[in-house]
Design a protein around this motif. Structure first.
Motif, PDB file in Angstrom:
ATOM      1  N   ASP A 102       0.835  -1.197   0.000  1.00 29.52           N
ATOM      2  CA  ASP A 102       0.000   0.000   0.000  1.00 29.52           C
ATOM      3  C   ASP A 102       0.869   1.245   0.000  1.00 29.52           C
ATOM      4  OD1 ASP A 102       0.650   0.526   2.651  1.00 29.52           O
ATOM      5  OD2 ASP A 102      -1.232  -0.211   3.445  1.00 29.52           O
ATOM      6  N   ILE A 103       0.253   2.363  -0.333  1.00 27.96           N
ATOM      7  CA  ILE A 103       0.973   3.619  -0.540  1.00 27.96           C
ATOM      8  C   ILE A 103       1.184   4.295   0.813  1.00 27.96           C
ATOM      9  CG2 ILE A 103       0.911   5.857  -1.709  1.00 27.96           C
ATOM     10  CD1 ILE A 103      -1.101   4.475  -3.694  1.00 27.96           C
ATOM     11  N   TYR A 153      -4.448  -6.347  -8.524  1.00 22.78           N
ATOM     12  CA  TYR A 153      -5.795  -6.139  -7.988  1.00 22.78           C
ATOM     13  C   TYR A 153      -5.759  -4.979  -7.000  1.00 22.78           C
ATOM     14  CZ  TYR A 153      -6.025 -11.048  -9.479  1.00 22.78           C
ATOM     15  OH  TYR A 153      -5.925 -12.209 -10.193  1.00 22.78           O
ATOM     16  N   ARG A 154      -6.761  -4.119  -7.095  1.00 18.76           N
ATOM     17  CA  ARG A 154      -6.939  -3.126  -6.040  1.00 18.76           C
ATOM     18  C   ARG A 154      -7.925  -3.720  -5.052  1.00 18.76           C
ATOM     19  NH1 ARG A 154      -9.999   2.755  -6.197  1.00 18.76           N
ATOM     20  NH2 ARG A 154      -9.381   3.421  -4.105  1.00 18.76           N
ATOM     21  N   THR A 155      -7.434  -4.077  -3.857  1.00 19.90           N
ATOM     22  CA  THR A 155      -8.252  -4.792  -2.888  1.00 19.90           C
ATOM     23  C   THR A 155      -8.740  -3.916  -1.747  1.00 19.90           C
ATOM     24  OG1 THR A 155      -6.188  -5.506  -1.846  1.00 19.90           O
ATOM     25  CG2 THR A 155      -7.235  -7.042  -3.373  1.00 19.90           C
ATOM     26  N   GLY A 156      -8.274  -2.676  -1.694  1.00 20.47           N
ATOM     27  CA  GLY A 156      -8.724  -1.748  -0.666  1.00 20.47           C
ATOM     28  C   GLY A 156      -8.539  -0.329  -1.142  1.00 20.47           C
ATOM     29  N   GLY A 157      -8.618   0.636  -0.243  1.00 18.69           N
ATOM     30  CA  GLY A 157      -8.474   2.028  -0.627  1.00 18.69           C
ATOM     31  C   GLY A 157      -7.160   2.297  -1.339  1.00 18.69           C
ATOM     32  N   GLU A 158      -6.036   2.132  -0.620  1.00 18.31           N
ATOM     33  CA  GLU A 158      -4.724   2.319  -1.223  1.00 18.31           C
ATOM     34  C   GLU A 158      -3.931   1.015  -1.214  1.00 18.31           C
ATOM     35  OE1 GLU A 158      -3.997   3.518   3.144  1.00 18.31           O
ATOM     36  OE2 GLU A 158      -5.653   3.367   1.731  1.00 18.31           O
ATOM     37  N   GLU A 159      -4.635  -0.093  -1.029  1.00 20.82           N
ATOM     38  CA  GLU A 159      -3.986  -1.401  -0.940  1.00 20.82           C
ATOM     39  C   GLU A 159      -4.136  -2.162  -2.250  1.00 20.82           C
ATOM     40  OE1 GLU A 159      -5.238  -5.292   1.327  1.00 20.82           O
ATOM     41  OE2 GLU A 159      -4.272  -3.895   2.738  1.00 20.82           O
ATOM     42  N   PHE A 160      -3.057  -2.774  -2.696  1.00 14.23           N
ATOM     43  CA  PHE A 160      -3.042  -3.548  -3.938  1.00 14.23           C
ATOM     44  C   PHE A 160      -2.424  -4.918  -3.670  1.00 14.23           C
ATOM     45  CE2 PHE A 160      -3.086   0.857  -5.187  1.00 14.23           C
ATOM     46  CZ  PHE A 160      -3.854   0.904  -6.343  1.00 14.23           C
ATOM     47  N   ASN A 161      -2.900  -5.906  -4.414  1.00 13.54           N
ATOM     48  CA  ASN A 161      -2.342  -7.251  -4.363  1.00 13.54           C
ATOM     49  C   ASN A 161      -1.921  -7.685  -5.761  1.00 13.54           C
ATOM     50  OD1 ASN A 161      -3.972  -7.079  -1.860  1.00 13.54           O
ATOM     51  ND2 ASN A 161      -3.306  -9.190  -1.605  1.00 13.54           N
ATOM     52  N   ARG A 214       6.116  13.077  -3.794  1.00 15.43           N
ATOM     53  CA  ARG A 214       6.922  11.883  -4.041  1.00 15.43           C
ATOM     54  C   ARG A 214       6.326  10.700  -3.288  1.00 15.43           C
ATOM     55  NH1 ARG A 214      10.209  16.221  -4.239  1.00 15.43           N
ATOM     56  NH2 ARG A 214      11.689  16.309  -5.982  1.00 15.43           N
ATOM     57  N   LEU A 215       6.311   9.556  -3.952  1.00 14.77           N
ATOM     58  CA  LEU A 215       5.621   8.394  -3.403  1.00 14.77           C
ATOM     59  C   LEU A 215       6.601   7.345  -2.901  1.00 14.77           C
ATOM     60  CD1 LEU A 215       2.887   7.812  -6.133  1.00 14.77           C
ATOM     61  CD2 LEU A 215       2.792   9.289  -4.127  1.00 14.77           C
ATOM     62  N   SER A 216       6.106   6.514  -1.998  1.00 11.75           N
ATOM     63  CA  SER A 216       6.814   5.308  -1.587  1.00 11.75           C
ATOM     64  C   SER A 216       5.763   4.273  -1.207  1.00 11.75           C
ATOM     65  CB  SER A 216       7.759   5.574  -0.411  1.00 11.75           C
ATOM     66  OG  SER A 216       7.022   5.847   0.772  1.00 11.75           O
ATOM     67  N   ILE A 217       6.163   3.010  -1.187  1.00 16.36           N
ATOM     68  CA  ILE A 217       5.242   1.948  -0.816  1.00 16.36           C
ATOM     69  C   ILE A 217       5.895   1.016   0.190  1.00 16.36           C
ATOM     70  CG2 ILE A 217       3.933   1.948  -2.970  1.00 16.36           C
ATOM     71  CD1 ILE A 217       5.586  -0.474  -3.882  1.00 16.36           C
ATOM     72  N   SER A 218       5.044   0.359   0.967  1.00 15.32           N
ATOM     73  CA  SER A 218       5.483  -0.708   1.864  1.00 15.32           C
ATOM     74  C   SER A 218       4.951  -2.016   1.294  1.00 15.32           C
ATOM     75  CB  SER A 218       4.947  -0.491   3.281  1.00 15.32           C
ATOM     76  OG  SER A 218       5.446   0.723   3.814  1.00 15.32           O
ATOM     77  N   VAL A 219       5.774  -3.071   1.386  1.00 17.42           N
ATOM     78  CA  VAL A 219       5.472  -4.308   0.657  1.00 17.42           C
ATOM     79  C   VAL A 219       5.597  -5.524   1.564  1.00 17.42           C
ATOM     80  CG1 VAL A 219       6.143  -5.767  -1.302  1.00 17.42           C
ATOM     81  CG2 VAL A 219       6.362  -3.265  -1.470  1.00 17.42           C
ATOM     82  N   ASP A 267      -0.332 -10.239   4.506  1.00 15.46           N
ATOM     83  CA  ASP A 267      -0.767  -8.998   5.162  1.00 15.46           C
ATOM     84  C   ASP A 267       0.110  -8.680   6.374  1.00 15.46           C
ATOM     85  OD1 ASP A 267      -2.692  -6.821   5.352  1.00 15.46           O
ATOM     86  OD2 ASP A 267      -3.461  -7.834   7.145  1.00 15.46           O
ATOM     87  N   ARG A 268       0.468  -9.699   7.129  1.00 13.90           N
ATOM     88  CA  ARG A 268       1.358  -9.485   8.291  1.00 13.90           C
ATOM     89  C   ARG A 268       2.725  -8.988   7.826  1.00 13.90           C
ATOM     90  NH1 ARG A 268      -1.131 -14.306  10.104  1.00 13.90           N
ATOM     91  NH2 ARG A 268       0.652 -15.567   9.374  1.00 13.90           N
ATOM     92  N   ASN A 269       3.209  -9.522   6.718  1.00  8.96           N
ATOM     93  CA  ASN A 269       4.494  -9.049   6.187  1.00  8.96           C
ATOM     94  C   ASN A 269       4.418  -7.585   5.764  1.00  8.96           C
ATOM     95  OD1 ASN A 269       5.630 -11.560   6.599  1.00  8.96           O
ATOM     96  ND2 ASN A 269       5.345 -12.239   4.485  1.00  8.96           N
ATOM     97  N   LEU A 270       3.294  -7.219   5.169  1.00  9.41           N
ATOM     98  CA  LEU A 270       3.105  -5.815   4.771  1.00  9.41           C
ATOM     99  C   LEU A 270       3.147  -4.902   5.998  1.00  9.41           C
ATOM    100  CD1 LEU A 270       2.237  -3.418   2.985  1.00  9.41           C
ATOM    101  CD2 LEU A 270      -0.119  -4.219   3.207  1.00  9.41           C
ATOM    102  N   TYR A 271       2.416  -5.272   7.040  1.00  8.87           N
ATOM    103  CA  TYR A 271       2.376  -4.398   8.211  1.00  8.87           C
ATOM    104  C   TYR A 271       3.684  -4.425   8.993  1.00  8.87           C
ATOM    105  CZ  TYR A 271      -2.246  -2.744   7.479  1.00  8.87           C
ATOM    106  OH  TYR A 271      -3.322  -2.084   6.941  1.00  8.87           O
TER     107      TYR A 271
END
Length: 376
Positions: free
Chosen positions: A250-251, A291-299, A334-339, A359-363
């Motif tokens: 997510d962004i 896939y866009r699976t949430g507001g700013e979340e993608f899979n 400027r953008l960044s993402i967590s993965v 999802d746990r890895n993302l958080y």
């Protein structure tokens, strides 16, 4: 079914017969497309359309001709055969090499016992020209208002010439020739109206299906599409042992963009991120889906990939988005993402087990400074 038995003119029964044959085609074609999609066969809709349409209409033409082959009035079903040619060339736009038309014509003349008649050769060559012209008109003028005018002009001119060849061969009256020509025009007009209505209905259904599985803002697959694909791929992995990996991101600080610059900038950020990821995937492997699976979340699902195999693509996406700059009236964003990344394991009893681990890895990435990739 004749006038003497049912008190219904043969022309009327002919209309319903032709519409019935075409309706049967649409029903069976749509079933075949659904069957290939359900089993996820590696065949395109266009391939199914070309080969099934060709086989269906060739069988129809030969079946009709078999009823009267060798008779002195073997021309009487020609309008039905011309309808089949029109349907293949113009309405379902079968994509076959034009040189294949010649052997089909030869086989049909041999079947009909007409190889020794010069009129039949003229008729066959004219019929090939008819197919080619209809196909070109469909490809060049599709969607234009003048399409029907060109369609009718082609049908009327080629129809008259084709019936003239039949008159020369069978020596029936001019009245019969022009009567059959008029019948052909009526059939062709009804065909145009009928298929236009069916096509319009099909386009509406396709649009509804697209809206049901696609995100309107980013033009990517949505959560419903993710759920369907994930269920299928998860089952395939359990049955066949094929690897499956997932990237979730997510962004970073997306809420801050919306609160500071407004939702229009937030929407632009989402579109730019989705477009950037799609470009990376298209350059690597078309089987990988976003896939866009949430507001700013993608899979992203990686069928037939283990975690190691995903690394190059994941790194490309990570680098591409982290270098994105979104211009606003207040400056550049400027953008960044967590993965988070993981692969399916034998301990995953359901798709949600797999999803939760990614999802746990993302958080983990978000809680430990953001703008990083966690694999596990």
């Amino acid at each position: 079914m004749t006038w003497s038995h049912w008190q219904v003119p043969p022309f009327t029964t002919s209309v319903f017969f032709v519409l019935g044959v075409l309706t049967l085609y649409w029903v069976t074609y749509n079933w075949l497309i659904s069957w290939t999609h359900t089993r996820r066969l590696n065949v395109t809709d266009e391939t199914v359309n070309t080969w099934y349409g060709l086989i269906y209409m060739v069988f129809f033409a030969f079946a009709m001709q078999s009823l009267i082959v060798g008779q002195s009035d073997s021309w009487q079903f020609m309008n039905f055969e011309l309808i089949a040619v029109t349907f293949c060339a113009f309405f379902i736009n079968i994509r076959i090499s034009y040189y294949l038309l010649f052997p089909i014509g030869i086989v049909f003349m041999a079947f009909n016992g007409s190889l020794g008649y010069w009129q039949s050769w003229g008729h066959s060559l004219t019929l090939m020209g008819f197919f080619v012209v209809l196909s070109v008109i469909h490809m060049k003028l599709r969607g234009r208002r003048c399409l029907m005018a060109y369609y009718l002009a082609t049908v009327m001119s080629f129809g008259a010439l084709l019936w003239f060849w039949m008159k020369l061969k069978f020596d029936f009256s001019w009245l019969t020739m022009w009567q059959e020509w008029v019948y052909l025009i009526i059939f062709e007009v009804l065909l145009y109206i009928y298929v236009s209505m069916l096509s319009h209905d099909s386009e509406i259904k396709l649009q509804l299906a697209k809206y049901a599985t696609h995100d309107a803002l980013t033009k990517t697959n949505n959560f419903a599409a993710y759920t369907e694909d994930m269920e299928y791929l998860f089952n395939q992995s359990n049955q066949n042992g094929q690897p499956l990996s997932m990237m979730m991101f997510d962004i970073d600080h997306f809420k801050h963009f919306n609160d500071t610059y407004g939702h229009s900038v937030g929407d632009l950020v989402l579109r730019r991120v989705a477009g950037t990821v799609q470009d990376v995937l298209a350059a690597n492997d078309a089987s990988i889906k976003l896939y866009r699976t949430g507001g700013e979340e993608f899979n992203i699902l990686f069928p037939n990939y283990d975690v190691t195999a995903t690394k190059q693509i994941v790194d490309e996406i990570f680098a591409a988005i982290n270098h994105l700059e979104i211009p606003t009236k207040d400056g550049v964003v400027r953008l960044s993402i967590s993965v988070g990344v993981s692969a399916i394991t034998t301990d995953d009893k359901a798709p949600m087990d797999f999803y939760n681990r990614v999802d746990r890895n993302l958080y983990h990435s978000k809680r430990h400074g953001r703008m990083q990739i966690t694999v596990g």
